[in-house]
Design a protein around this motif. Structure first.
Motif, mmCIF file in Angstrom:
data_model
loop_
_atom_site.group_PDB
_atom_site.id
_atom_site.type_symbol
_atom_site.label_atom_id
_atom_site.label_comp_id
_atom_site.label_asym_id
_atom_site.label_seq_id
_atom_site.Cartn_x
_atom_site.Cartn_y
_atom_site.Cartn_z
ATOM 1 N N GLN A 6 32.397 30.204 -17.550
ATOM 2 C CA GLN A 6 31.314 31.015 -18.093
ATOM 3 C C GLN A 6 30.283 30.544 -18.347
ATOM 4 O O GLN A 6 29.396 31.618 -17.645
ATOM 5 C CB GLN A 6 31.904 31.117 -19.570
ATOM 6 C CG GLN A 6 31.087 32.771 -19.907
ATOM 7 C CD GLN A 6 31.618 33.694 -19.109
ATOM 8 O OE1 GLN A 6 32.826 34.038 -18.791
ATOM 9 N NE2 GLN A 6 30.331 34.735 -19.783
ATOM 10 N N THR A 7 30.327 28.945 -18.298
ATOM 11 C CA THR A 7 28.434 28.223 -18.391
ATOM 12 C C THR A 7 28.381 28.341 -16.645
ATOM 13 O O THR A 7 26.851 28.592 -17.318
ATOM 14 C CB THR A 7 28.311 26.827 -18.698
ATOM 15 O OG1 THR A 7 29.712 26.941 -20.105
ATOM 16 C CG2 THR A 7 27.483 26.226 -19.071
ATOM 17 N N ARG A 8 28.713 27.983 -16.018
ATOM 18 C CA ARG A 8 28.270 28.473 -14.250
ATOM 19 C C ARG A 8 27.754 29.215 -14.171
ATOM 20 O O ARG A 8 27.065 30.137 -13.782
ATOM 21 C CB ARG A 8 29.428 28.071 -13.438
ATOM 22 C CG ARG A 8 28.718 27.807 -12.634
ATOM 23 C CD ARG A 8 29.604 27.473 -11.612
ATOM 24 N NE ARG A 8 30.429 26.577 -11.485
ATOM 25 C CZ ARG A 8 31.755 25.882 -11.330
ATOM 26 N NH1 ARG A 8 31.498 26.485 -10.444
ATOM 27 N NH2 ARG A 8 31.943 24.284 -11.397
ATOM 28 N N ASN A 10 26.804 32.255 -16.793
ATOM 29 C CA ASN A 10 25.242 32.172 -17.818
ATOM 30 C C ASN A 10 24.529 32.076 -16.105
ATOM 31 O O ASN A 10 23.255 32.193 -16.593
ATOM 32 C CB ASN A 10 26.077 31.629 -18.580
ATOM 33 C CG ASN A 10 26.806 33.002 -19.042
ATOM 34 O OD1 ASN A 10 27.060 33.663 -19.030
ATOM 35 N ND2 ASN A 10 27.994 31.741 -20.639
ATOM 36 N N ARG A 11 24.661 30.779 -16.273
ATOM 37 C CA ARG A 11 23.164 29.700 -15.562
ATOM 38 C C ARG A 11 22.674 31.250 -14.534
ATOM 39 O O ARG A 11 21.716 30.946 -14.317
ATOM 40 C CB ARG A 11 23.713 28.558 -15.220
ATOM 41 C CG ARG A 11 24.007 27.863 -16.238
ATOM 42 C CD ARG A 11 23.335 26.128 -16.018
ATOM 43 N NE ARG A 11 24.752 25.686 -14.826
ATOM 44 C CZ ARG A 11 25.984 25.299 -14.998
ATOM 45 N NH1 ARG A 11 26.259 24.983 -16.544
ATOM 46 N NH2 ARG A 11 26.656 24.565 -13.827
#
Length: 732
Positions: A2-4, A6-7
């Motif tokens: 999810q963080t990837r 978002n980036r």
């Protein structure tokens, strides 16, 4: 995971935002009929011609530049890049014309020579432009000088290293000997978004394509750049001042008919007229009334300064009985002559205030004797004269010792240890020479009323209750202005009461001003010395201040910059006589109000008006009119005789009246002792002083005095340039 995601999404949004900003910024220049990109061509060597530079760039599109002059404006349509370019050519050694042209330019072309190095004039110009704020820069090498192919690589690297010193963002230098570099230089001028200059934010400007003067009204035709242009705001013409707008007309370009190709003129239309209630006036200063706050009218005797026009400077003696006398305890029946031989207990005390051991042993016996003692008044002056064994010297001996002491001190003392130390004059009393000075117990915390004893110029300037809030309100109203002309519109501006000579200026540029920017107040700038300038820069020296669109002739006053940039406890700041290397100081002037993050440049004229010296550069700080600039002087004295905490001081004053006048002011020494004047001795200015601890015979006693200083009134640089300069104002 999810963080990837978002980036990636954030990077995609950032990229789309940048693309939309570039598209919106370039919308002003889109199309051949759009606003032209203003390019200032600046030759930095005497063998470089700005006209030949433009011809070489235009040759990449097979466009002839025969109509382009060495000093003028020439417009070229770059249909390959779907835009148009407006070149502002400049001659070599036109210093102020180059500064004005770069203020309005979108791009600056620095033209270098492959055989002639940039001299001191070009170096000063580059530093001044760097301080003023540069737009997008393109560097080229003139094709006029021959370039050896074997040395080409080394020369190009050397020129790139030179340019990167002033413009670190430069990555290459275009060689106009090569046709591909000619096209690449034009591509760099025709594509992309020009970089913004910070001081131009929210301001509009117009580079004149045509000027006409008719009965005091100047008609300036050009394209509005920057922000929206309001007819109610004033316009600034560099070197000539601020003027009002009477009306604004549209000035569309002639268009060709689609069917037969005939050129048809489009009638101009009225775009905006000033509102009488909202339009700014040309009032820049207040008109003070000298009798507005007058309570009483002085008599002729008071205006003459006393009886018969002579002011009595003597200090009257104290009335009998008002001066308390010291009391000495003596045995009963002892005469005054015998009592004079008794040593006072305070003279025998140790430094900690305790009695000697012999007296502590006989404490009981002393109590019995005290019962039979009586009190006798003592003449302080006679006792003090006897205790220090003082003897007046004759005038010749006093002058000889003074000269000997001053010469020795000037040789041994470093100038930076006490830069404010001065010698007390002998031909005039100190209370007259330093009548405007005052003493301060603490420079940092002692109160000082900022509204006392103000000069007449302070009644003319304006003061803001909250300058930051005023600036925010002014900018918000400017964004919401009604009937403002949008940027990119070609207009004809009618300007009132303009001198006729302005119509003959080549490349005339007008800048819009915010509300209240015509009013005069006290301006403060943070400045630093130019490391390449070796001359002396003293406070109130005549300099030329370049700030925003303005160029003023000023006499700045320098003061210390408070740590953190704040006002401090009492808003008192020490006056600096000189602007020294490596130190950031505050320069204070009287000048028109300015908003935003304005950079400033201080220049000093030489014998050649087009070759000034770059003295200092900095940025705008605030408009604080309550900032107190206190000039400090230090009167120094020599400990003539020392006895523990008491000393006899000489050479600080030269008559008893001065000692009595300055008696309440605190003394200090170079070794950190603090004291005060106790009494005067003799008639040559000797006095007894008492300190908080024992002082050294090699110490120096000092007294600090302060007075508030103010800058001088400013002038337009054009008015100052018309005045002849004396030799003291000129520097090679």
């Amino acid at each position: 995971m999810q963080t990837r995601l978002n980036r990636r999404n954030h990077a995609k949004q950032t990229q789309a935002k940048k693309r939309s900003e570039i598209v919106s910024a370039n919308r002003l220049f889109n199309g051949v009929d759009g606003a032209p990109r203003i390019v200032a061509v600046v030759p930095l060597s005497p063998d470089v011609s700005s006209r030949n530079i433009v011809s070489a760039i235009a040759a990449s599109l097979d466009v002839s530049a025969e109509e382009c002059s060495e000093n003028g404006i020439w417009k070229m349509k770059a249909e390959r890049f779907k835009t148009s370019v407006q070149f502002r050519t400049l001659p070599y050694r036109d210093f102020y014309g180059t500064l004005d042209a770069c203020k309005v330019a979108d791009y600056v072309v620095f033209a270098l020579s492959s055989s002639v190095e940039v001299n001191d004039w070009g170096d000063t110009l580059l530093r001044s432009l760097q301080s003023q704020g540069l737009p997008e820069v393109v560097t080229v090498v003139s094709q006029e000088s021959e370039l050896d192919p074997k040395q080409r690589s080394g020369i190009m690297k050397s020129l790139l290293s030179f340019v990167q010193y002033f413009v670190p963002s430069q990555t290459r230098v275009f060689d106009l000997h090569v046709p591909s570099d000619q096209l690449n230089a034009l591509r760099a001028l025709s594509e992309g978004k020009p970089s913004d200059v910070r001081w131009r934010e929210g301001r509009s400007s117009v580079l004149s394509e045509n000027t006409e003067w008719d009965d005091g009204v100047l008609k300036v035709t050009g394209v509005v750049r920057g922000a929206s242009l309001s007819v109610n705001r004033l316009l600034h013409i560099p070197n000539y001042g601020d003027f009002q707008i009477s009306k604004i007309f549209s000035a569309p370009l002639p268009r060709s008919h689609r069917s037969n190709g005939a050129i048809m003129d489009v009638e101009p239309s009225l775009l905006s007229e000033p509102d009488a209630e909202d339009a700014d006036s040309l009032v820049s200063t207040n008109d003070p009334d000298d009798l507005a706050n007058e309570q009483t009218w002085p008599t002729e005797e008071e205006m003459n300064g006393g009886h018969d026009g002579a002011q009595d400077q003597t200090i009257p003696d104290a009335l009998p009985g008002t001066t308390p006398k010291a009391v000495k305890r003596i045995p009963k029946g002892m005469s005054e002559y015998q009592a004079a031989w008794i040593i006072d207990e305070t003279d025998e005390e140790d430094e900690d205030g305790e009695l000697p051991s012999a007296e502590r042993d006989n404490d009981d016996q002393g109590d019995e004797e005290m019962e039979e003692m009586v009190e006798m008044p003592v003449d302080d002056e006679a006792d003090n004269q006897r205790s220090v064994r003082f003897q007046d010297l004759d005038v010749e001996e006093e002058a000889e010792q003074l000269e000997k002491w001053r010469n020795r001190k000037r040789e041994e003392e470093d100038d930076t240890a006490f830069p404010d130390e001065i010698d007390t004059p002998q031909d005039i009393s100190a209370r007259q020479r330093f009548a405007r000075y005052r003493g301060m117990r603490s420079f940092r915390t002692s109160p000082w009323d900022p509204y006392e004893n103000l000069p007449r110029d302070y009644a003319r300037i304006f003061q803001f209750e909250d300058f930051k809030r005023t600036e925010r309100n002014v900018r918000r109203r400017a964004e919401q202005a009604v009937n403002a002309v949008e940027p990119g519109t070609r207009v004809t501006i009618y300007i009132r009461d303009v001198p006729q000579e302005v119509a003959n200026i080549i490349g005339l540029t007008v800048f819009s001003l915010f509300q209240h920017e015509h009013k005069v107040t006290a301006l403060n700038f943070t400045v630093q010395r130019n490391t390449e300038y070796e001359g002396s820069v003293r406070s109130k020296d005549p300099l030329i201040l370049c700030v925003g669109p303005r160029r003023l002739f000023v006499n700045p006053v320098y003061s210390q910059l408070t740590r953190g940039g704040g006002k401090g406890t009492n808003n008192v700041h020490k006056f600096e006589r000189y602007l020294r290397h490596g130190v950031t100081n505050v320069a204070t002037i009287y000048g028109p109000v300015t908003y935003g993050h304005q950079s400033c440049t201080l220049l000093r004229e030489g014998k050649d008006p087009q070759a000034p010296h770059l003295v200092a550069y900095g940025s705008f700080l605030n408009t604080d009119t309550t900032r107190i600039i206190a000039k400090r002087i230090i009167l120094s004295g020599h400990p003539f005789k020392v006895h523990k905490k008491t000393a006899t001081i000489r050479y600080m004053f030269f008559n008893p009246d001065d000692i009595q006048y300055f008696k309440p002011i605190q003394l200090h020494t170079k070794y950190g002792r603090v004291g005060h004047i106790k009494e005067s001795l003799g008639t040559h200015g000797y006095f007894k002083a008492y300190f908080d601890g024992p002082i050294n015979q090699m110490d120096t006693v000092c007294m600090s005095l302060y007075k508030r200083v103010y800058p001088k009134w400013y002038q337009l640089a054009r008015q100052a340039n018309n005045e002849p300069m004396d030799d003291a104002m000129m520097e090679e």
